[in-house]
Design a protein around this motif. Structure first.
Motif, PDB file in Angstrom:
ATOM      1  N   GLY A   1       2.372  11.352  -6.289  1.00 29.19           N
ATOM      2  CA  GLY A   1       3.641  11.437  -5.579  1.00 29.19           C
ATOM      3  C   GLY A   1       4.624  10.375  -6.033  1.00 29.19           C
ATOM      4  O   GLY A   1       4.543   9.856  -7.150  1.00 29.19           O
ATOM      5  N   SER A   2       5.555  10.019  -5.149  1.00 28.79           N
ATOM      6  CA  SER A   2       6.585   9.036  -5.502  1.00 28.79           C
ATOM      7  C   SER A   2       6.325   7.664  -4.895  1.00 28.79           C
ATOM      8  O   SER A   2       6.903   6.670  -5.341  1.00 28.79           O
ATOM      9  CB  SER A   2       7.962   9.537  -5.054  1.00 28.79           C
ATOM     10  N   PHE A   3       5.459   7.583  -3.873  1.00 31.39           N
ATOM     11  CA  PHE A   3       5.211   6.287  -3.236  1.00 31.39           C
ATOM     12  C   PHE A   3       4.653   5.279  -4.233  1.00 31.39           C
ATOM     13  O   PHE A   3       5.120   4.135  -4.303  1.00 31.39           O
ATOM     14  CB  PHE A   3       4.223   6.431  -2.074  1.00 31.39           C
ATOM     15  N   TYR A   4       3.620   5.684  -4.982  1.00 40.25           N
ATOM     16  CA  TYR A   4       2.959   4.721  -5.870  1.00 40.25           C
ATOM     17  C   TYR A   4       3.872   4.233  -6.996  1.00 40.25           C
ATOM     18  O   TYR A   4       4.028   3.016  -7.175  1.00 40.25           O
ATOM     19  CB  TYR A   4       1.666   5.298  -6.435  1.00 40.25           C
ATOM     20  N   PRO A   5       4.507   5.127  -7.781  1.00 46.22           N
ATOM     21  CA  PRO A   5       5.352   4.608  -8.867  1.00 46.22           C
ATOM     22  C   PRO A   5       6.542   3.790  -8.373  1.00 46.22           C
ATOM     23  O   PRO A   5       6.929   2.810  -9.014  1.00 46.22           O
ATOM     24  CB  PRO A   5       5.806   5.870  -9.610  1.00 46.22           C
ATOM     25  N   THR A   6       7.115   4.162  -7.219  1.00 46.45           N
ATOM     26  CA  THR A   6       8.219   3.348  -6.699  1.00 46.45           C
ATOM     27  C   THR A   6       7.702   2.025  -6.147  1.00 46.45           C
ATOM     28  O   THR A   6       8.384   1.002  -6.228  1.00 46.45           O
ATOM     29  CB  THR A   6       9.011   4.105  -5.610  1.00 46.45           C
ATOM     30  N   GLY A   7       6.484   2.035  -5.602  1.00 45.82           N
ATOM     31  CA  GLY A   7       5.871   0.788  -5.143  1.00 45.82           C
ATOM     32  C   GLY A   7       5.600  -0.159  -6.292  1.00 45.82           C
ATOM     33  O   GLY A   7       5.788  -1.376  -6.176  1.00 45.82           O
ATOM     34  N   VAL A   8       5.166   0.394  -7.423  1.00 39.37           N
ATOM     35  CA  VAL A   8       4.950  -0.423  -8.627  1.00 39.37           C
ATOM     36  C   VAL A   8       6.273  -1.051  -9.072  1.00 39.37           C
ATOM     37  O   VAL A   8       6.327  -2.232  -9.443  1.00 39.37           O
ATOM     38  CB  VAL A   8       4.344   0.431  -9.759  1.00 39.37           C
ATOM     39  N   ALA A   9       7.346  -0.263  -9.029  1.00 35.01           N
ATOM     40  CA  ALA A   9       8.664  -0.777  -9.427  1.00 35.01           C
ATOM     41  C   ALA A   9       9.113  -1.910  -8.504  1.00 35.01           C
ATOM     42  O   ALA A   9       9.623  -2.937  -8.965  1.00 35.01           O
ATOM     43  CB  ALA A   9       9.690   0.355  -9.419  1.00 35.01           C
ATOM     44  N   LEU A  10       8.924  -1.737  -7.194  1.00 32.26           N
ATOM     45  CA  LEU A  10       9.296  -2.795  -6.250  1.00 32.26           C
ATOM     46  C   LEU A  10       8.476  -4.057  -6.488  1.00 32.26           C
ATOM     47  O   LEU A  10       9.017  -5.175  -6.472  1.00 32.26           O
ATOM     48  CB  LEU A  10       9.094  -2.313  -4.813  1.00 32.26           C
TER      49      LEU A  10
ATOM     50  N   THR B   1      -2.927   2.048  -4.583  1.00 30.01           N
ATOM     51  CA  THR B   1      -2.956   3.430  -4.123  1.00 30.01           C
ATOM     52  C   THR B   1      -3.670   3.522  -2.778  1.00 30.01           C
ATOM     53  O   THR B   1      -4.408   2.617  -2.378  1.00 30.01           O
ATOM     54  CB  THR B   1      -3.677   4.337  -5.131  1.00 30.01           C
ATOM     55  N   SER B   2      -3.438   4.639  -2.089  1.00 28.01           N
ATOM     56  CA  SER B   2      -4.142   4.924  -0.839  1.00 28.01           C
ATOM     57  C   SER B   2      -4.080   6.428  -0.619  1.00 28.01           C
ATOM     58  O   SER B   2      -3.503   7.164  -1.424  1.00 28.01           O
ATOM     59  CB  SER B   2      -3.489   4.193   0.342  1.00 28.01           C
TER      60      SER B   2
ATOM     61  N   THR C   1       0.852  -1.185   0.000  1.00 24.49           N
ATOM     62  CA  THR C   1       0.000   0.000   0.000  1.00 24.49           C
ATOM     63  C   THR C   1       0.889   1.238   0.000  1.00 24.49           C
ATOM     64  O   THR C   1       1.856   1.328   0.765  1.00 24.49           O
ATOM     65  CB  THR C   1      -0.990   0.002   1.181  1.00 24.49           C
ATOM     66  N   THR C   2       0.588   2.199  -0.873  1.00 24.51           N
ATOM     67  CA  THR C   2       1.505   3.308  -1.146  1.00 24.51           C
ATOM     68  C   THR C   2       0.866   4.656  -0.793  1.00 24.51           C
ATOM     69  O   THR C   2       0.743   5.005   0.362  1.00 24.51           O
ATOM     70  CB  THR C   2       1.944   3.263  -2.615  1.00 24.51           C
ATOM     71  N   ALA C   3       0.457   5.416  -1.791  1.00 25.46           N
ATOM     72  CA  ALA C   3      -0.201   6.713  -1.597  1.00 25.46           C
ATOM     73  C   ALA C   3      -0.905   7.052  -2.910  1.00 25.46           C
ATOM     74  O   ALA C   3      -1.190   6.161  -3.708  1.00 25.46           O
ATOM     75  CB  ALA C   3       0.807   7.785  -1.191  1.00 25.46           C
ATOM     76  N   THR C   4      -1.153   8.333  -3.160  1.00 27.39           N
ATOM     77  CA  THR C   4      -1.824   8.724  -4.396  1.00 27.39           C
ATOM     78  C   THR C   4      -0.859   8.615  -5.577  1.00 27.39           C
ATOM     79  O   THR C   4       0.361   8.556  -5.401  1.00 27.39           O
ATOM     80  CB  THR C   4      -2.349  10.166  -4.301  1.00 27.39           C
ATOM     81  N   THR C   5      -1.405   8.639  -6.773  1.00 31.97           N
ATOM     82  CA  THR C   5      -0.577   8.471  -7.971  1.00 31.97           C
ATOM     83  C   THR C   5       0.305   9.682  -8.252  1.00 31.97           C
ATOM     84  O   THR C   5       1.274   9.583  -9.001  1.00 31.97           O
ATOM     85  CB  THR C   5      -1.462   8.215  -9.204  1.00 31.97           C
TER      86      THR C   5
END
Length: 337
Positions: A50-59, A79-80, A44-48
């Motif tokens: 910022g950087s949390f979501y795209p880096t979470g997708v990469a991980l 997203t969250s 679970t990351t954040a909104t699209t």
């Protein structure tokens, strides 16, 4: 009589087949229970924006490709609203891995602030991520954070990590939501509203470069700018909230940004719960650190993620490190018990 015997044998065969299916299903369930490895893990990351979501997708992509066959599992990112919501999502087992900024991690673990009386003592750190940088995007005529009084300022989605940061930054400067016209929008929506002249400022938080900030900074005719925060304001904020650390965004990080920008940052961690399978934790931590070149190519935020962040401050942080992660850090000599 012969026909009845055939029917009986057919029925008996079907019963044995059915029992076999039940036994096989039970054996699979027992194996899953024995290993503790799920078929699917969610980050679970954040909104699209910022950087949390795209880096979470990469991980998730990296872990699925490298560990899918080895562990018999897959990973995905969702997203969250950000760190505060991620506490609830992780607590309810709606995701197994969560991004959280450092202050929210502490509040959740202690059961203070927005989590008053509800300590989450089963949370565990696994990775020190990059720092998240504060981008104060404002109308070109605004020259300080204090000048936001009376202005339309996008503080973030209600209950998000960005909204929490906005409120605390303003409070450190003696400004409450009553003193501004608070707009509760996500980063992408807020930046678009700024571009269109519908608001006077936005706080965008994430590992730079943030794609939505890059997009708006490339606008040919701009009525806005990235605020170079005054030194005295930075010191006031840091004194009130020591986890908000003064920093600089290097020149040329964004289009048309020719000078360094004074601002703030906070650390971001990746967390799991204490009962997560230690082998899975070990493998994802190991895979992450051994594939940093690939991750850095996938998103610029990973350029500020280094094994050097797994230091004494990380291991002595009030929230413990998961045993599976400790195993890897011991192997590479970062953790010495």
């Amino acid at each position: 009589m012969l026909m009845q015997e055939k029917r009986f044998l057919l029925m008996l065969t079907m019963v044995f087949v059915f029992i076999g299916f039940l036994w096989a299903g039970g054996a699979q369930e027992t194996e899953a229970e024995r290993t503790g490895i799920k078929d699917f893990y969610t980050i679970t990351t954040a909104t699209t924006g910022g950087s949390f979501y795209p880096t979470g997708v990469a991980l998730a992509q990296l872990w699925s490709e490298q560990l899918g066959d080895k562990l018999g599992t897959r990973f995905s990112a969702q997203t969250s609203a950000g760190s505060p919501e991620n506490v609830d999502i992780l607590d309810k087992n709606e995701a197994e891995i969560a991004y959280m900024q450092n202050n929210v991690v502490l509040w959740a673990y202690r059961g203070t602030n927005m989590f008053e009386g509800k300590p989450h003592k089963n949370f565990r750190l696994i990775l020190p991520m990059f720092s998240s940088t504060y981008h104060f995007m404002v109308d070109k005529n605004i020259n300080s954070l204090s000048a936001l009084r009376g202005k339309r300022f996008v503080v973030g989605r209600p209950g998000s990590g960005t909204e929490t940061s906005s409120r605390l930054v303003l409070e450190a400067l003696g400004i409450s939501y009553d003193d501004i016209k608070a707009e509760f929008l996500g980063q992408s929506e807020g930046l678009e509203a700024l571009r269109n002249g519908q608001v006077d400022g936005v706080l965008a938080v994430g590992g730079h470069p943030i794609s939505a900030v890059s997009d708006i900074m490339a606008t040919p005719t701009r009525r806005f700018k990235m605020l170079n925060v005054a030194e005295d304001e930075l010191q006031k904020i840091n004194k009130a909230e020591p986890w908000m650390i003064p920093t600089e965004i290097p020149a040329d990080t964004y289009p048309n940004q020719t000078t360094p920008i004074r601002t703030l940052k906070h650390m971001v961690f990746l967390l799991v719960k204490e009962d997560m399978n230690p082998e899975v934790v070990y493998q994802i931590v190991k895979t992450t650190w051994e594939n940093m070149d690939w991750l850095r190519e996938s998103h610029g935020a990973f350029n500020r993620m280094s094994i050097d962040l797994a230091d004494e401050d990380f291991f002595n942080f009030e929230v413990p490190v998961h045993e599976g992660a400790k195993r890897y850090y011991r192997e590479i000599g970062k953790l010495k018990d």
